[in-house]
Design a protein around this motif. Structure first.
Motif, PDB file in Angstrom:
ATOM      1  N   ALA A   1      -2.988  19.069   8.890  1.00 58.43           N
ATOM      2  CA  ALA A   1      -2.836  17.890   8.041  1.00 58.43           C
ATOM      3  C   ALA A   1      -1.401  17.418   8.028  1.00 58.43           C
ATOM      4  N   HIS A   2      -0.469  18.370   8.068  1.00 57.03           N
ATOM      5  CA  HIS A   2       0.937  17.978   8.069  1.00 57.03           C
ATOM      6  C   HIS A   2       1.308  17.265   9.361  1.00 57.03           C
ATOM      7  N   VAL A   3       0.681  17.665  10.470  1.00 56.64           N
ATOM      8  CA  VAL A   3       0.877  16.935  11.725  1.00 56.64           C
ATOM      9  C   VAL A   3       0.403  15.495  11.573  1.00 56.64           C
ATOM     10  N   LEU A   4      -0.741  15.295  10.923  1.00 49.57           N
ATOM     11  CA  LEU A   4      -1.275  13.947  10.713  1.00 49.57           C
ATOM     12  C   LEU A   4      -0.339  13.119   9.850  1.00 49.57           C
ATOM     13  N   VAL A   5       0.207  13.719   8.793  1.00 51.21           N
ATOM     14  CA  VAL A   5       1.180  13.020   7.942  1.00 51.21           C
ATOM     15  C   VAL A   5       2.371  12.544   8.768  1.00 51.21           C
TER      16      VAL A   5
ATOM     17  N   LEU B   1       0.834  -1.204   0.000  1.00 50.58           N
ATOM     18  CA  LEU B   1       0.000   0.000   0.000  1.00 50.58           C
ATOM     19  C   LEU B   1       0.871   1.258   0.000  1.00 50.58           C
ATOM     20  N   TYR B   2       1.865   1.286   0.867  1.00 50.91           N
ATOM     21  CA  TYR B   2       2.769   2.436   0.907  1.00 50.91           C
ATOM     22  C   TYR B   2       3.467   2.642  -0.435  1.00 50.91           C
ATOM     23  N   ILE B   3       4.006   1.570  -1.005  1.00 48.24           N
ATOM     24  CA  ILE B   3       4.752   1.671  -2.262  1.00 48.24           C
ATOM     25  C   ILE B   3       3.845   2.157  -3.388  1.00 48.24           C
ATOM     26  N   SER B   4       2.650   1.604  -3.478  1.00 49.84           N
ATOM     27  CA  SER B   4       1.734   1.948  -4.569  1.00 49.84           C
ATOM     28  C   SER B   4       1.349   3.417  -4.533  1.00 49.84           C
ATOM     29  N   PHE B   5       0.937   3.908  -3.361  1.00 46.33           N
ATOM     30  CA  PHE B   5       0.514   5.306  -3.280  1.00 46.33           C
ATOM     31  C   PHE B   5       1.701   6.256  -3.403  1.00 46.33           C
TER      32      PHE B   5
ATOM     33  N   ALA C   1      -4.408   9.969   4.579  1.00 45.05           N
ATOM     34  CA  ALA C   1      -5.431  10.999   4.813  1.00 45.05           C
ATOM     35  C   ALA C   1      -4.783  12.370   4.970  1.00 45.05           C
ATOM     36  N   GLY C   2      -3.673  12.416   5.685  1.00 46.14           N
ATOM     37  CA  GLY C   2      -2.978  13.678   5.861  1.00 46.14           C
ATOM     38  C   GLY C   2      -2.453  14.239   4.558  1.00 46.14           C
ATOM     39  N   MET C   3      -1.914  13.372   3.684  1.00 48.47           N
ATOM     40  CA  MET C   3      -1.397  13.844   2.401  1.00 48.47           C
ATOM     41  C   MET C   3      -2.520  14.407   1.538  1.00 48.47           C
ATOM     42  N   VAL C   4      -3.676  13.743   1.547  1.00 48.96           N
ATOM     43  CA  VAL C   4      -4.817  14.242   0.773  1.00 48.96           C
ATOM     44  C   VAL C   4      -5.213  15.628   1.270  1.00 48.96           C
ATOM     45  N   MET C   5      -5.265  15.808   2.606  1.00 49.06           N
ATOM     46  CA  MET C   5      -5.640  17.112   3.156  1.00 49.06           C
ATOM     47  C   MET C   5      -4.566  18.166   2.909  1.00 49.06           C
ATOM     48  N   VAL C   6      -3.300  17.770   2.931  1.00 55.51           N
ATOM     49  CA  VAL C   6      -2.225  18.713   2.605  1.00 55.51           C
ATOM     50  C   VAL C   6      -2.387  19.222   1.186  1.00 55.51           C
ATOM     51  N   ILE C   7      -2.640  18.309   0.261  1.00 51.99           N
ATOM     52  CA  ILE C   7      -2.806  18.698  -1.143  1.00 51.99           C
ATOM     53  C   ILE C   7      -4.023  19.603  -1.313  1.00 51.99           C
TER      54      ILE C   7
ATOM     55  N   GLY D   1      -0.831   3.924  10.879  1.00 53.31           N
ATOM     56  CA  GLY D   1       0.082   4.943  10.393  1.00 53.31           C
ATOM     57  C   GLY D   1      -0.074   5.187   8.908  1.00 53.31           C
ATOM     58  N   PHE D   2      -0.267   4.103   8.133  1.00 52.19           N
ATOM     59  CA  PHE D   2      -0.458   4.278   6.691  1.00 52.19           C
ATOM     60  C   PHE D   2      -1.691   5.109   6.394  1.00 52.19           C
ATOM     61  N   TRP D   3      -2.815   4.777   7.017  1.00 54.52           N
ATOM     62  CA  TRP D   3      -4.053   5.503   6.717  1.00 54.52           C
ATOM     63  C   TRP D   3      -3.982   6.942   7.223  1.00 54.52           C
TER      64      TRP D   3
END
Length: 542
Positions: free
Chosen positions: A157-161, A40-44, A128-134, A122-124
């Motif tokens: 969001a960056h804190v969540l990432v 999952l990490y590698i794909s995204f 989610a944090g990356m989506v909100m950062v973008i 941690g992955f989710w």
């Protein structure tokens, strides 16, 4: 959690035997199987790499004509922020973590990842944090953003990432410390796993400092905006986590992979293996400079300063930038000795390992030059070039690692004759994207700017760099397509298709839910070589 009692993994076999779409989706979302979490990490990460590469190409196109902006000038700070954030925390860090999560437990002879629920949470959180950062940056948030609500969202969001990456890094580090096979002391830990340990320890030091800084910035921005510079001060305060030496701490696993790929290619035990372990550890010592927030630059005209004044500059400069550089030198020296002992088999992992280590090392050398005051490189695009060498160098390593361990995880082979040209293209793309920025830095092209003027062929350097980013996007898309086709329809891989040396090759391809049918006790750092007859170095093959 122990090597022998993986009480969470058995339930994850549902992900492999799910009949319905929603059942399968639920199995992936809630999985505690490290092999699935890693994928999952590698794909995204690769998906975000394509997006970030496209943004980089767009910014490069804007910098070709340095007299005017084709896009709104107000959008430029947001695009530069998006470019930096996504490539660093959307690609560089999670790509290395994903490979570690997928592979390290197998290398350790463990039946499961320690704290697997923490890793998948941690992955989710990261995603989610990356989506909100973008979303926040697109909405005019981020450093320099004009929408106060979106700036607040960016910081939160960056804190969540960061928290998501901390959770997964903690899971990997705990696995390496606590779930090793019987007989595997720390001196016998596989080189890639050792690099993952050093890298995750670095993350566990740098990212909490980033989280604390982001929380202070969020509170100040929301309530006062008079202590840290408001939205315009964000980049200044969090920049330590996005630039060198923090980014080459994130790339430390590259050196472990390179050493392991060379050892496998030569079919011999790596000479002076302890020196390689020390070298990887020294490369990770860059976290000291990353979190100290102390200027260790050599002052301008240092040669004219008194001895005591010069010494106050030289000592921290050497600790922060020269000591970490010594690490890759030791690793590359050990790799050179291994290659001298016999002609290696040419494989995608071997080629990618050598090239990726060279690229990250180049970025580290350039970072040393960046902090020499007499070079006058501060505030120029030179720093961007050093950063790109680290990021894209890690991408090259990922190509090799996926081609090397993909057959173990999926049970199907990927054609090395098709991967090696893509590795070569990724290498060319890295040089094209990064090297012109180093040259333009000497010409004083300012960082994060699209309107500037300096003598020299400024259009040429930015055109070449733009072409490098575009080539990387195309190469990544081609590699992903090849990997998807090969790992779903390719020929079956044997349990040990590369004549490996470490424990992941002692189980089936793909591994069962619990990784190993039985626990292996080892007596050396290369347990599979202990079971194989001695062989001479093979002739090189394509």
């Amino acid at each position: 959690m122990t090597t022998i009692e993986p009480h969470l993994v058995a339930a994850d076999s549902a992900a492999d035997r799910a009949d319905g779409f929603f059942t399968g989706l639920a199995a992936w979302i809630t999985t505690t199987d490290h092999k699935l979490i890693g994928r999952l990490y590698i794909s995204f990460s690769l998906l975000l790499l394509v997006a970030a590469g496209a943004i980089a190409a767009l910014l490069g196109f804007e910098r070709i004509d340095a007299t005017a902006d084709a896009l709104s000038s107000g959008a430029m700070p947001q695009l530069f922020s998006l470019y930096r954030v996504v490539l660093t925390f959307g690609v560089l860090v999670p790509l290395g973590l994903g490979l570690a999560v997928a592979v390290v437990p197998l290398q350790l002879g463990a039946r499961a990842l320690a704290l697997p629920r923490l890793a998948v949470a941690g992955f989710w959180a990261w995603l989610a944090g990356m989506v909100m950062v973008i979303v926040s940056i697109v909405g005019n948030g981020g450093p320099g953003g004009g929408n106060a609500t979106m700036v607040d969202l960016f910081l939160c969001a960056h804190v969540l990432v960061a928290l998501g990456l901390i959770a997964t890094a903690g899971s990997v580090a705990t696995s390496i410390i606590t779930t090793r096979a019987p007989g595997m002391n720390m001196r016998r830990v596989p080189l890639f796993a050792w690099g993952a340990l050093i890298g995750t320890i670095g993350l566990l030091v740098i990212l909490p400092a980033l989280v604390g800084t982001l929380i202070l910035l969020a509170l100040d921005h929301h309530y006062a905006r008079n202590t840290f510079g408001g939205n315009m001060g964000i980049g200044t305060w969090v920049g330590f986590a996005f630039s060198q030496p923090a980014t080459y701490v994130y790339a430390v696993p590259v050196f472990g992979f390179a050493a392991e790929a060379v050892a496998t290619a030569t079919r011999k035990r790596l000479p002076m293996r302890g020196v390689a372990l020390i070298g990887i550890g020294l490369a990770g010592s860059g976290f000291i400079a990353a979190v100290s927030l102390v200027s260790a630059d050599l002052r301008v005209n240092i040669k004219d300063a008194s001895f005591s004044t010069a010494l106050t500059d030289i000592l921290p400069f050497a600790l922060f930038y020269l000591v970490p550089l010594l690490g890759p030198l030791l690793v590359l020296a050990v790799v050179g000795l291994a290659l001298k002992s016999g002609r290696p088999r040419i494989s995608a992992a071997f080629v990618a390992g050598i090239l990726s280590a060279g690229m990250v090392f180049t970025g580290m050398v350039a970072t040393v030059l960046l902090h020499i005051g007499d070079a006058h490189l501060t505030g120029t695009v030179f720093e961007e070039g050093t950063w790109l060498y680290c990021v894209y160098g890690t991408v090259i390593a990922a190509f090799g690692a996926i081609s090397y361990w993909g057959p173990k995880l999926t049970g199907r082979m990927i054609d090395a004759k098709k991967v090696i040209p893509l590795v070569g293209l990724a290498f060319i793309a890295t040089v094209l994207a990064a090297l012109p920025m180093l040259i333009a830095g000497f010409a004083k092209q300012p960082a994060n700017a699209t309107i500037f003027d300096y003598s020299g062929p400024q259009n040429l350097w930015n055109t070449v760099s733009t072409a490098g980013h575009a080539l990387m996007v195309v190469t990544v898309l081609a590699f992903v397509g090849l990997a998807l086709q090969s790992f779903t329809k390719g020929e079956a891989a044997g349990d040990d298709p590369f004549d490996g040396q470490t424990l992941e090759w002692a189980t089936t391809s793909p591994p069962p839910a619990n990784n190993f049918a039985e626990i292996h006790a080892i007596s050396s750092a290369e347990p599979l070589l202990d079971l194989k007859p001695a062989t001479t170095a093979p002739e090189g093959t394509a």
